[in-house]
Structures are given as structure tokens and as C-alpha cells.
Design a protein around this motif. Structure first.
Motif, mmCIF file in Angstrom:
data_model
loop_
_atom_site.group_PDB
_atom_site.id
_atom_site.type_symbol
_atom_site.label_atom_id
_atom_site.label_comp_id
_atom_site.label_asym_id
_atom_site.label_seq_id
_atom_site.Cartn_x
_atom_site.Cartn_y
_atom_site.Cartn_z
ATOM 1 N N GLU A 1 6.532 39.472 -7.022
ATOM 2 C CA GLU A 1 7.425 38.364 -6.246
ATOM 3 C C GLU A 1 6.583 37.064 -6.432
ATOM 4 O OE1 GLU A 1 8.601 39.546 -2.597
ATOM 5 O OE2 GLU A 1 10.023 41.223 -3.282
ATOM 6 N N ASN B 1 14.540 38.763 0.101
ATOM 7 C CA ASN B 1 13.308 39.170 0.253
ATOM 8 C C ASN B 1 13.059 40.228 1.163
ATOM 9 O OD1 ASN B 1 13.759 37.644 2.348
ATOM 10 N ND2 ASN B 1 11.486 36.562 2.198
ATOM 11 N N LYS C 1 4.220 33.367 2.474
ATOM 12 C CA LYS C 1 5.585 33.793 2.843
ATOM 13 C C LYS C 1 5.807 35.221 2.244
ATOM 14 C CE LYS C 1 10.414 32.422 2.424
ATOM 15 N NZ LYS C 1 11.329 31.401 1.868
ATOM 16 N N ILE C 2 5.645 35.320 1.069
ATOM 17 C CA ILE C 2 5.832 36.717 0.329
ATOM 18 C C ILE C 2 4.876 37.781 1.077
ATOM 19 C CG2 ILE C 2 5.357 37.866 -1.789
ATOM 20 C CD1 ILE C 2 5.897 35.297 -3.353
ATOM 21 N N SER D 1 13.476 40.281 4.302
ATOM 22 C CA SER D 1 13.106 39.541 5.755
ATOM 23 C C SER D 1 14.299 39.272 6.494
ATOM 24 C CB SER D 1 12.295 38.376 5.695
ATOM 25 O OG SER D 1 11.325 38.798 4.955
ATOM 26 N N LYS E 1 8.285 34.206 10.961
ATOM 27 C CA LYS E 1 7.150 34.422 10.074
ATOM 28 C C LYS E 1 6.875 33.030 9.366
ATOM 29 C CE LYS E 1 9.083 38.910 9.095
ATOM 30 N NZ LYS E 1 9.791 39.729 8.175
ATOM 31 N N LYS F 1 19.619 40.584 6.534
ATOM 32 C CA LYS F 1 18.207 40.281 5.601
ATOM 33 C C LYS F 1 18.738 39.431 4.495
ATOM 34 C CE LYS F 1 17.407 44.488 4.745
ATOM 35 N NZ LYS F 1 16.452 45.636 4.260
ATOM 36 N N GLU F 2 17.678 38.584 4.029
ATOM 37 C CA GLU F 2 17.766 37.726 2.884
ATOM 38 C C GLU F 2 17.186 38.728 1.826
ATOM 39 O OE1 GLU F 2 15.642 34.226 3.655
ATOM 40 O OE2 GLU F 2 17.176 33.512 4.656
ATOM 41 N N VAL G 1 12.876 35.128 9.823
ATOM 42 C CA VAL G 1 12.253 34.270 8.727
ATOM 43 C C VAL G 1 11.597 33.170 9.329
ATOM 44 C CG1 VAL G 1 12.292 32.653 6.715
ATOM 45 C CG2 VAL G 1 13.729 34.800 6.872
ATOM 46 N N ARG H 1 9.847 46.630 4.875
ATOM 47 C CA ARG H 1 10.244 45.446 5.464
ATOM 48 C C ARG H 1 11.291 45.615 6.378
ATOM 49 N NH1 ARG H 1 10.109 42.405 -0.489
ATOM 50 N NH2 ARG H 1 8.023 41.130 -0.277
ATOM 51 N N ASN I 1 3.932 37.692 4.203
ATOM 52 C CA ASN I 1 4.154 38.171 5.585
ATOM 53 C C ASN I 1 5.827 38.599 5.662
ATOM 54 O OD1 ASN I 1 1.920 37.414 6.792
ATOM 55 N ND2 ASN I 1 2.410 35.095 7.358
ATOM 56 N N SER I 2 6.374 38.609 4.534
ATOM 57 C CA SER I 2 7.718 39.088 4.376
ATOM 58 C C SER I 2 7.575 40.844 4.754
ATOM 59 C CB SER I 2 8.157 39.155 3.078
ATOM 60 O OG SER I 2 7.559 39.873 2.113
#
Length: 530
Positions: free
Chosen positions: A144, A101, A260-261, A103, A122, A98-99, A119, A495, A263-264
Motif C-alpha cells: 500500500e 483501506n 496513515k497506512i 478503516s 487516526k 469502511k473506506e 479515519v 482492520r 495506523n489503518s
């Protein structure tokens, strides 16, 4: 009223429109086409083309032995050694790293069925995922995005007692309900200049995030200095200030920074379910020979508080978020599925009228006329900033009182009681603050004048009260800080995608016969209901 386990919010879905706006997070224009020249699929194709060499190059002949030698070591082992009975036909499911965020890290798209959505998945997906109606997730999304000083809280009842327990001020109420039109006669012909409103684009489950943005982009910075909507939101509001609601909706649908936030939180199954539902709506519209119109594909009920109780209508009227927002003495219904904002009433703030009192009865009437499948959430000021200011100002006032007492009598503590000599609690952030930063919370001038004129007995009483107030504010700050940490933890857990592991586990149970052996424990009638 609202259930703790509220259902997922579903925006009105229909065939998606072709994106026409650029990525605003990178400074693009809403009129610029989306650049797909650097898509992952194209990069893979270009690499494959380069690996083949130029058309005019003569290929080097290879003997069968050299071909065998060119195989990867793992392929040779697989070719030479027979597969044993204990060897599994498919590898164990894995979840990519995972990163920050939460994801999964970047990987190929689409990712294999035994892995979580990456990622890249998404980023390439053009929709908005469904998110459970949990205020913790909404608060994390706003933080975020860059919003500071805002929290999202569930409102179980709209009575004055319950509303007094929600942090104030409240900048907007978000209603989750099975969508139906109401108060169309009060809908504006055009959007007022002081109201920021955007339409929701078809085929996207963005109504929750859009409802929160409707509330935040209409907050007055002058009246609420503790609220900061962030640089991204400020630029987006300024960029779309002259747009129509439809143009703002298109710009929001292309705002990849927020998408992006949002859909994380998406899992692979969420993406598949959304695409399947969207494909079903498209096929249904084709069979009926009536192409769906934007914003009309789920609207079956009339302009009324009443609802259609039929099973088909109950299924078609999906859950939807709308916002009720106070703006300059007026209360507006901001529903992305409407063409324009709807004026719901007015209030006189100068005479002490509360906008919540003016709209609560209307919202409760809407909920009473429908089903019990709804929820209400407040976009409110986070207490951390006011508490932080109160604690810092209290400590500066406390030190001023201490200096004044020492000036009168340096040995004043020798004849004071134990309660009168107690020290105030110091939160962790206070120890990390530089002296000049703490000086940014000065003692009010009128309080300074009172301290300079008070006698020792009055100063001791003031000091005792300050200790009590600072300690109480510190305890509240610790509680609110713990809630923020719990929200972040809940979002991180949401997540994480357990779907591939569960799928593999069920396959293994089916292979060893466990599911078949225990099938009799689940009667056929119960299985049909599920």
C-alpha cells in the motif's frame, strides 16, 4: 525459534516531541511547521460560530409554543412517550462504513465509545499503533505504500536449509526481541554516505515499519531491477539524502502518508492503550524528577548479549524491531534506537559468499543469550515478478520452437507421442496481455541460435522440456498469487474493529444477570492471574 503467535511489537515510548516537520506526502518541507488550520475540531468551531449569527443582530423572540415546535421530531417523541422497560438505555453499537483501506469512514473525532475509531481519529492521532508481528500485515503495508516486488516472510530457523526455502534474494533480516544494547563499540561516529539510516522518535511504535524502510531504502536498484520501492519512497529518500539520522527520524515521524497506512490497522482500544502507557511513563518520569532522555527510557541492560532477568526489567525492555542489511559488501545493524549504524561484518559477494552466512551465527547468539520471545522476518523479493517473466519468456520460446518445427515438417505431430504434443498451461494474466506487451520478453539470442541449428528430434525434446517448465512455473505463480490474496484478506480482517460490539455484548450479559450467575465458574485465583 520464532513463535507463530509472536507478541506485539512495542517501540520505546516516552513523552512525545512536538512535531516540527510538515507532511512530506503533500510535498511539504521537513522544516515547515505542521498546518493545523484545517483541523476537524476547528471546522466544527467555525460552523458553530457562524450559526450563532453576528453580535449586533437582534435575536427573534420565540414563544414557548414555537420553542416546542422547533424541537426535532425525535426529541418530541422522546419527551412525550415514556421509556418502556424493553427499551435499551443506550443504542446498539455501530461500526462506521469502511473506506477502501479498511478503516471506518470519516466521522467526528473523538468518536463515541460505542463506535470504532474513524479515519479522523487516526489522522488526528500523532502516534504509531502497535501491530502484531504477522508478516502478512507487513507485506500489505509495503504494497500500500507503493513497493512492488517485495514480500515479508517469517524465518523459523536460520540454517541453510530453511533459508533456501525463502524467496531469494533476501534484502534484509528483521529481528524482533526484547530490546537491549549490544556491539556499541562498533557503532559508527557518523552515518556513512551510502547507508540510509534514521533514528526512531520517542513515544512512537514505529519500529516495525521503520525497520522495513531501513532495508528497502538500502536496496540497489541496479542490482535488483524487479524491485520497485515506489514513487513516494523514492521522493522521501531523495528529500532526506543530506539529512542526519535524527533529522531523517523527525521527517519519518511527520510522514503522514506512511503513518496513515500504518495506523489503518489501529483500533480504538489500541489508541487508548498506547496513550495510557505513554501517560504512565510521563507521570513516572515526573515523580522520579528525572526527565527521560530520547532513546534511553527503556534501556536497563548493559552492552552485552546477556539480559536482566528481573521482572521489572523484563517489563520495561519492550519488544523492538531492528534490521540487519547488506550494503556494498558490508553488513549493518540498523536500529532506530541507536544514534548511528553499527557495522556487523563483511562478505565477498564476487567470490560467492552469502551475507546470510556471515550474520546468522551472530543473530542466533543474540537470541540464545536472551529469552525465547523473539521472531525473525526476511525482506525478500516476491516471486511473482520473476515467475511472470519466466512464463512469458517460456511462451515466446515455445512459439519459436513451434515455428521451427513447422518449417521442417508441417505434419510433425502425426508421428509424435502424446507427451510430445502437449500444450503448456496458460495463466490468466497471459490472456490479458497485449501482443506488444508479451513481446517485451524476447527469447535470448543464444537460445534463438541454438533453436535454428537443432534438428527435429532435438526440437521435440526442447519443446517437451519447455511445456514442463512453463507448467511448473504457472503452478508456482498460482500459489504465490493465492498467498497475496490471503495476506490482503488477513489485513482486512485485522482492520475490522469488533471491540464496540464485544463491549455492548458484555454489558447486556451483565444487565440480565448472566455474568453474575456464572461467576462461580471462574475461581478467584484464576481471576487474579488474569
Amino acid at each position: 525459534m520464532a513463535k507463530k503467535n509472536s507478541p506485539k511489537s512495542k517501540a520505546k515510548s516516552m513523552p512525545p516531541r512536538k512535531a516540527v516537520a510538515g507532511d512530506l506526502s503533500n510535498g511539504g518541507s521537513a522544516d515547515a511547521p505542521i498546518d493545523i488550520s484545517s483541523s476537524p475540531k476547528k471546522e466544527v468551531a467555525e460552523k458553530a460560530t457562524r450559526s450563532k449569527g453576528s453580535p449586533g443582530r437582534k435575536k427573534k423572540e420565540m414563544s414557548p409554543t414555537s420553542k416546542k415546535r422547533a424541537l426535532k421530531e425525535s426529541e418530541l417523541e422522546q419527551e412525550q412517550e415514556p421509556t418502556s422497560k424493553k427499551t435499551k438505555a443506550s443504542p446498539a453499537p455501530t461500526t462506521p462504513k469502511k473506506e477502501k483501506n479498511g478503516s471506518p469512514a470519516t466521522g467526528r473525532s473523538p468518536s463515541p465509545s460505542d463506535q470504532a475509531a474513524t479515519v479522523v481519529d487516526k489522522a488526528n492521532w500523532q502516534g504509531f499503533c502497535e501491530i502484531e508481528s504477522d508478516p502478512a500485515y507487513f507485506s500489505v503495508i509495503l504494497r500500500e505504500i507503493g513497493v512492488r516486488g517485495i514480500t515479508v516472510r517469517e524465518v523459523p530457523f536460520l540454517d541453510p536449509g530453511t533459508l533456501s526455502m525463502i524467496p531469494n534474494p533476501i534484502f534484509g533480516l528483521i529481528l524482533l526481541f526484547r530490546h537491549r544494547e549490544f556491539d556499541l563499540a562498533a557503532q559508527e561516529k557518523t552515518c556513512p554516505s551510502n547507508v540510509w539510516f534514521a533514528n526512531q522518535m520517542p513515544g512512537q511504535n514505529s519500529c516495525a515499519t521503520l525497520a522495513m524502510i531501513h532495508a528497502l531504502l538500502n536496496v540497489s536498484k541496479e542490482e535488483n531491477p524487479d524491485v520497485d520501492i515506489g514513487e513516494h519512497m523514492r521522493q522521501f529518500k531523495q528529500f532526506t539524502s543530506t539529512f542526519t539520522p535524527f533529522q531523517r527520524g523527525e521527517a519519518f515521524a511527520s510522514w503522514n502518508y506512511v503513518k496513515k497506512i500504518h495506523n489503518s490497522f489501529a483500533k480504538e482500544m489500541d489508541i487508548l492503550e498506547n496513550d495510557k502507557h505513554l501517560a504512565h511513563k510521563v507521570n513516572k518520569a515526573k515523580k522520579e524528577g528525572k526527565p527521560a532522555k530520547p532513546g534511553k527510557e527503556r534501556r536497563h541492560s548493559a552492552d552485552s548479549n546477556a539480559t536482566d532477568d528481573s521482572a521489572d526489567s523484563f517489563e520495561e525492555n519492550a519488544h523492538h524491531y531492528i534490521a540487519f542489511v547488506p550494503i556494498a559488501g558490508s553488513i549493518w545493524k540498523l536500529d532506530g534506537m541507536d544514534a548511528q549504524p553499527t557495522l556487523m561484518g563483511s562478505y565477498d559477494a564476487e567470490n560467492g559468499e552469502n551475507w546470510l552466512d556471515a550474520i546468522s551465527d551472530r543473530i542466533m547468539a543474540l537470541m540464545a543469550a536472551g529469552d525465547d520471545d523473539y521472531g525473525v522476518y526476511a525482506i525478500a523479493q516476491c516471486p511473482l515478478a520473476p515467475l511472470r517473466r519466466q512464463i512469458c519468456e517460456g511462451h515466446n520460446t515455445f512459439r519459436r520452437v513451434e515455428r521451427r518445427l513447422a518449417a521442417i515438417n508441417t505434419d510433425w505431430k502425426s508421428f509424435a507421442t502424446e507427451e510430445e504434443t502437449q500444450e503448456p498451461s496458460s495463466p490468466s494474466f497471459l490472456a490479458d496481455m497485449a501482443p506488444e506487451e508479451l513481446a517485451g520478453f524476447p527469447v535470448p539470442e543464444d537460445v534463438e541460435e541454438e533453436i535454428d541449428e537443432e534438428e527435429m528430434s532435438e526440437l521435440v525434446v526442447r519443446r517437451t522440456c519447455l511445456v514442463r517448465e512453463i507448467t511448473e512455473a504457472t503452478m508456482q505463480y498460482v500459489v504465490e498469487e493465492a498467498q497475496v490474496n490471503q495476506e490482503n484478506q488477513a489485513a482486512e480482517e485485522r482492520r475490522w474493529d469488533y471491540g464496540p460490539a464485544i463491549k455492548k455484548w458484555m454489558e447486556m450479559l451483565a444487565e440480565n444477570g448472566f455474568l453474575e450467575e456464572n461467576l462461580h465458574l471462574f475461581p478467584l485465583e484464576d481471576r487474579k492471574k488474569k
